[in-house]
Design a protein around this motif. Sequence first.
Motif, PDB file in Angstrom:
ATOM      1  N   ALA A 173       0.840  -1.207   0.000  1.00  0.00           N
ATOM      2  CA  ALA A 173       0.000   0.000   0.000  1.00  0.00           C
ATOM      3  C   ALA A 173       0.867   1.246   0.000  1.00  0.00           C
ATOM      4  CB  ALA A 173      -0.926  -0.012   1.215  1.00  0.00           C
ATOM      5  N   GLU A 174       1.943   1.224   0.787  1.00  0.00           N
ATOM      6  CA  GLU A 174       2.901   2.334   0.841  1.00  0.00           C
ATOM      7  C   GLU A 174       4.300   1.750   0.996  1.00  0.00           C
ATOM      8  OE1 GLU A 174       0.973   5.869   3.364  1.00  0.00           O
ATOM      9  OE2 GLU A 174       0.539   3.902   4.233  1.00  0.00           O
ATOM     10  N   TYR A 175       5.252   2.339   0.302  1.00  0.00           N
ATOM     11  CA  TYR A 175       6.648   1.967   0.498  1.00  0.00           C
ATOM     12  C   TYR A 175       7.261   2.815   1.608  1.00  0.00           C
ATOM     13  CZ  TYR A 175       6.785  -0.971  -3.675  1.00  0.00           C
ATOM     14  OH  TYR A 175       6.573  -1.975  -4.592  1.00  0.00           O
ATOM     15  N   SER A 176       7.002   4.115   1.564  1.00  0.00           N
ATOM     16  CA  SER A 176       7.418   5.010   2.640  1.00  0.00           C
ATOM     17  C   SER A 176       6.139   5.528   3.288  1.00  0.00           C
ATOM     18  CB  SER A 176       8.287   6.149   2.099  1.00  0.00           C
ATOM     19  OG  SER A 176       7.660   6.801   0.992  1.00  0.00           O
ATOM     20  N   ASN A 177       5.564   6.573   2.715  1.00  0.00           N
ATOM     21  CA  ASN A 177       4.222   7.025   3.068  1.00  0.00           C
ATOM     22  C   ASN A 177       3.679   7.787   1.873  1.00  0.00           C
ATOM     23  OD1 ASN A 177       4.577  10.116   3.568  1.00  0.00           O
ATOM     24  ND2 ASN A 177       6.257   9.155   4.701  1.00  0.00           N
ATOM     25  N   TRP A 178       2.348   7.828   1.754  1.00  0.00           N
ATOM     26  CA  TRP A 178       1.761   8.385   0.536  1.00  0.00           C
ATOM     27  C   TRP A 178       2.087   9.855   0.344  1.00  0.00           C
ATOM     28  CZ3 TRP A 178      -1.607  12.375   1.098  1.00  0.00           C
ATOM     29  CH2 TRP A 178      -2.329  12.496   2.299  1.00  0.00           C
ATOM     30  N   ARG A 179       2.365  10.599   1.426  1.00  0.00           N
ATOM     31  CA  ARG A 179       2.699  12.021   1.270  1.00  0.00           C
ATOM     32  C   ARG A 179       4.032  12.182   0.531  1.00  0.00           C
ATOM     33  NH1 ARG A 179       0.665   9.376   5.274  1.00  0.00           N
ATOM     34  NH2 ARG A 179       2.352   9.910   6.709  1.00  0.00           N
ATOM     35  N   GLU A 180       5.051  11.446   0.999  1.00  0.00           N
ATOM     36  CA  GLU A 180       6.361  11.540   0.339  1.00  0.00           C
ATOM     37  C   GLU A 180       6.306  10.959  -1.067  1.00  0.00           C
ATOM     38  OE1 GLU A 180       9.467   9.917   2.702  1.00  0.00           O
ATOM     39  OE2 GLU A 180       9.479  11.618   4.100  1.00  0.00           O
ATOM     40  N   GLU A 181       5.505   9.928  -1.261  1.00  0.00           N
ATOM     41  CA  GLU A 181       5.408   9.328  -2.594  1.00  0.00           C
ATOM     42  C   GLU A 181       4.752  10.289  -3.569  1.00  0.00           C
ATOM     43  OE1 GLU A 181       5.079   4.878  -0.625  1.00  0.00           O
ATOM     44  OE2 GLU A 181       3.550   5.488  -2.060  1.00  0.00           O
ATOM     45  N   GLN A 182       3.702  11.017  -3.154  1.00  0.00           N
ATOM     46  CA  GLN A 182       3.120  12.051  -4.009  1.00  0.00           C
ATOM     47  C   GLN A 182       4.117  13.179  -4.261  1.00  0.00           C
ATOM     48  OE1 GLN A 182      -0.534  13.701  -2.507  1.00  0.00           O
ATOM     49  NE2 GLN A 182      -1.791  12.101  -3.434  1.00  0.00           N
ATOM     50  N   TRP A 183       4.781  13.618  -3.202  1.00  0.00           N
ATOM     51  CA  TRP A 183       5.721  14.739  -3.306  1.00  0.00           C
ATOM     52  C   TRP A 183       6.810  14.439  -4.341  1.00  0.00           C
ATOM     53  CZ3 TRP A 183       5.620  19.598  -1.549  1.00  0.00           C
ATOM     54  CH2 TRP A 183       6.793  20.337  -1.512  1.00  0.00           C
ATOM     55  N   ALA A 184       7.239  13.200  -4.379  1.00  0.00           N
ATOM     56  CA  ALA A 184       8.370  12.841  -5.238  1.00  0.00           C
ATOM     57  C   ALA A 184       8.049  12.972  -6.713  1.00  0.00           C
ATOM     58  CB  ALA A 184       8.832  11.423  -4.917  1.00  0.00           C
ATOM     59  N   TRP A 185       6.788  12.734  -7.121  1.00  0.00           N
ATOM     60  CA  TRP A 185       6.543  12.803  -8.560  1.00  0.00           C
ATOM     61  C   TRP A 185       6.552  14.234  -9.089  1.00  0.00           C
ATOM     62  CZ3 TRP A 185       1.695   9.810  -7.100  1.00  0.00           C
ATOM     63  CH2 TRP A 185       0.588  10.631  -6.859  1.00  0.00           C
ATOM     64  N   GLN A 186       6.491  15.213  -8.208  1.00  0.00           N
ATOM     65  CA  GLN A 186       6.662  16.600  -8.660  1.00  0.00           C
ATOM     66  C   GLN A 186       8.044  17.167  -8.356  1.00  0.00           C
ATOM     67  OE1 GLN A 186       4.026  19.857  -8.182  1.00  0.00           O
ATOM     68  NE2 GLN A 186       2.187  18.722  -8.753  1.00  0.00           N
ATOM     69  N   HIS A 187       8.784  16.529  -7.421  1.00  0.00           N
ATOM     70  CA  HIS A 187      10.001  17.179  -6.945  1.00  0.00           C
ATOM     71  C   HIS A 187      11.276  16.358  -7.116  1.00  0.00           C
ATOM     72  CE1 HIS A 187       6.701  19.292  -4.863  1.00  0.00           C
ATOM     73  NE2 HIS A 187       7.471  20.336  -5.018  1.00  0.00           N
ATOM     74  N   SER A 188      11.181  15.057  -7.322  1.00  0.00           N
ATOM     75  CA  SER A 188      12.388  14.266  -7.588  1.00  0.00           C
ATOM     76  C   SER A 188      12.065  13.217  -8.653  1.00  0.00           C
ATOM     77  CB  SER A 188      12.931  13.632  -6.297  1.00  0.00           C
ATOM     78  OG  SER A 188      11.955  12.831  -5.653  1.00  0.00           O
ATOM     79  N   ALA A 189      11.691  12.018  -8.255  1.00  0.00           N
ATOM     80  CA  ALA A 189      11.310  10.987  -9.223  1.00  0.00           C
ATOM     81  C   ALA A 189      10.578   9.874  -8.484  1.00  0.00           C
ATOM     82  CB  ALA A 189      12.537  10.424  -9.938  1.00  0.00           C
ATOM     83  N   VAL A 190       9.768   9.142  -9.232  1.00  0.00           N
ATOM     84  CA  VAL A 190       9.064   7.986  -8.674  1.00  0.00           C
ATOM     85  C   VAL A 190       9.188   6.815  -9.627  1.00  0.00           C
ATOM     86  CG1 VAL A 190       7.376   9.327  -7.343  1.00  0.00           C
ATOM     87  CG2 VAL A 190       6.856   8.700  -9.721  1.00  0.00           C
ATOM     88  N   LEU A 191       9.035   5.629  -9.041  1.00  0.00           N
ATOM     89  CA  LEU A 191       8.941   4.403  -9.826  1.00  0.00           C
ATOM     90  C   LEU A 191       7.560   3.801  -9.590  1.00  0.00           C
ATOM     91  CD1 LEU A 191      10.178   2.198 -11.622  1.00  0.00           C
ATOM     92  CD2 LEU A 191      11.087   1.123  -9.545  1.00  0.00           C
ATOM     93  N   PHE A 192       6.712   3.872 -10.617  1.00  0.00           N
ATOM     94  CA  PHE A 192       5.420   3.203 -10.584  1.00  0.00           C
ATOM     95  C   PHE A 192       5.606   1.764 -11.051  1.00  0.00           C
ATOM     96  CE2 PHE A 192       3.718   7.588 -11.690  1.00  0.00           C
ATOM     97  CZ  PHE A 192       3.101   7.820 -10.470  1.00  0.00           C
ATOM     98  N   ASN A 193       5.008   0.835 -10.333  1.00  0.00           N
ATOM     99  CA  ASN A 193       4.993  -0.560 -10.773  1.00  0.00           C
ATOM    100  C   ASN A 193       3.578  -0.887 -11.237  1.00  0.00           C
ATOM    101  OD1 ASN A 193       5.147  -3.299 -11.169  1.00  0.00           O
ATOM    102  ND2 ASN A 193       6.387  -3.686  -9.345  1.00  0.00           N
ATOM    103  N   GLN A 194       3.394  -0.942 -12.555  1.00  0.00           N
ATOM    104  CA  GLN A 194       2.080  -1.183 -13.156  1.00  0.00           C
ATOM    105  C   GLN A 194       1.939  -2.621 -13.663  1.00  0.00           C
ATOM    106  OE1 GLN A 194       2.559   1.994 -16.102  1.00  0.00           O
ATOM    107  NE2 GLN A 194       0.955   3.141 -15.049  1.00  0.00           N
TER     108      GLN A 194
END
Length: 462
Positions: free
Chosen positions: A33-54
């Motif tokens: 459900a969360e790798y870290s927490n949903w706040r940091e995971e949302q923040w990352a897609w605008q400010h650093s990078a994310v890896l989505f597993n689809q």
Amino acid sequence: MSNLEQVLGQAGDIVELLRNQQTGPNAYPGVPAEYSNWREEQWAWQHSAVLFNQSYHMVDLAIQGPDAFALLNYLGVNSFKGFTVDKAKQWVPVTPEGYVIGDGILFYLAENSFNLVGRAPCAEWIEYHVATGDWDVTLERDERTAMRSDGKRKSYRFQVQGPNAFKVMNDAVGGEVPVLKFFNMTTLKIAGKDVRALRHGMAGQPGYELFGPWEDYKAVHAALVEAGKPHDMKLVGGRTYSSNTLESGWIPSPLPAVYTGESLKAYREWLPATSYEAKASIGGSFVGASVEDYYLTPWDLGYGPFVKFDHDFIGREALEKMAEGPHRRKVTLALDNEDVLRVMSSMFSKGDRAKFMEFPSAVYSMHPYDCVLVDGQTVGLSTWIGYSWNEGRMLTLAMVEEKFAEPGTEVTLLWGEPDGGTRKPTVERHVQTEIKAVVSPVPYSEVARDAYAESWRTKQPA
């Protein structure tokens, strides 16, 4: 009961059936459900990078054969002029009456070879026409993990997104990745494996979608995780994933418009009683007089630019009549912070309570439909709702009448279901309440609007 038509016939009232289905929102299996927490995971897609597993939650349909191109062109509203190998499209089929069945990403992999990725309705529409028509086409359906027991897929599917996405990708390939136009593809080497790469932008930021054979999953995933470490890349869990659409502006929830009409009776008889359509649930404050009130046009979803009358396709005549309008326009609604806090504060009383708002996604059915009001009159529908940590707002994706679609227009969202709520297990007893909202651009994120200026969100690629 063996098919959808029988299910609907026994139910009688289709709206009542769908609104009280025991199915909650689509699950996102295979990842935490969360790798870290949903706040940091949302923040990352605008400010650093994310890896989505689809790799787990979508149906993947392989379409091959001499008639594959012609079949897909005939079933979709999209123009296929200039559509060649190593390109992709947001593919949209409609009914003979011109209402949307669904959408998906169509990958042109090789001559006479395509893959369609998305929710089940589009795949089923193709399967029906191949089963009942004279098309020289073979199909292979790779079912999503939630509907299978072996836990294995034909292909993995990852996305690297965010302002640092290209840095991550360069490190993953050990060089410079090519800068492609949106929805163009190439082949890369990652961890010694051949990886197909689509230039994409799921969360409003630049990035790549990557896919390849399942047996390469672990090696490619590990290499991406390692490449992301210097660039503060976050892995995105299932809880966070469904909220990314709020910032990028894609409505993922059109109800397949197949429940009525003589022209689709044979299709309903073909669809099994276990199909997506037979299990689909509707939630929200909007209660239509008939199920047709939930059907959506391409213009409702922002797909008007995709509709091209340069080819013969199912629904063309109906869409030609619709084309001049009027059309509802897709918008973002930014909900009033104080009203949202009022809704949330009702959780701390023993009296009447508003419908609970889950974070970050407040969606509680497969197909959300809430009323958008002006002076007490319904002027549109809200179809997806959730919270953006990046924007600090509760947002919804909606479609409203043209005269109410200008940014800054004040409207009201009717939150919660009438009469205490339906019998869905995701619905607790509650009272409806109104939440003030302001019509805002779509995509809501300024970065997303810039990134998508010439992309599939706003302009159909060639």
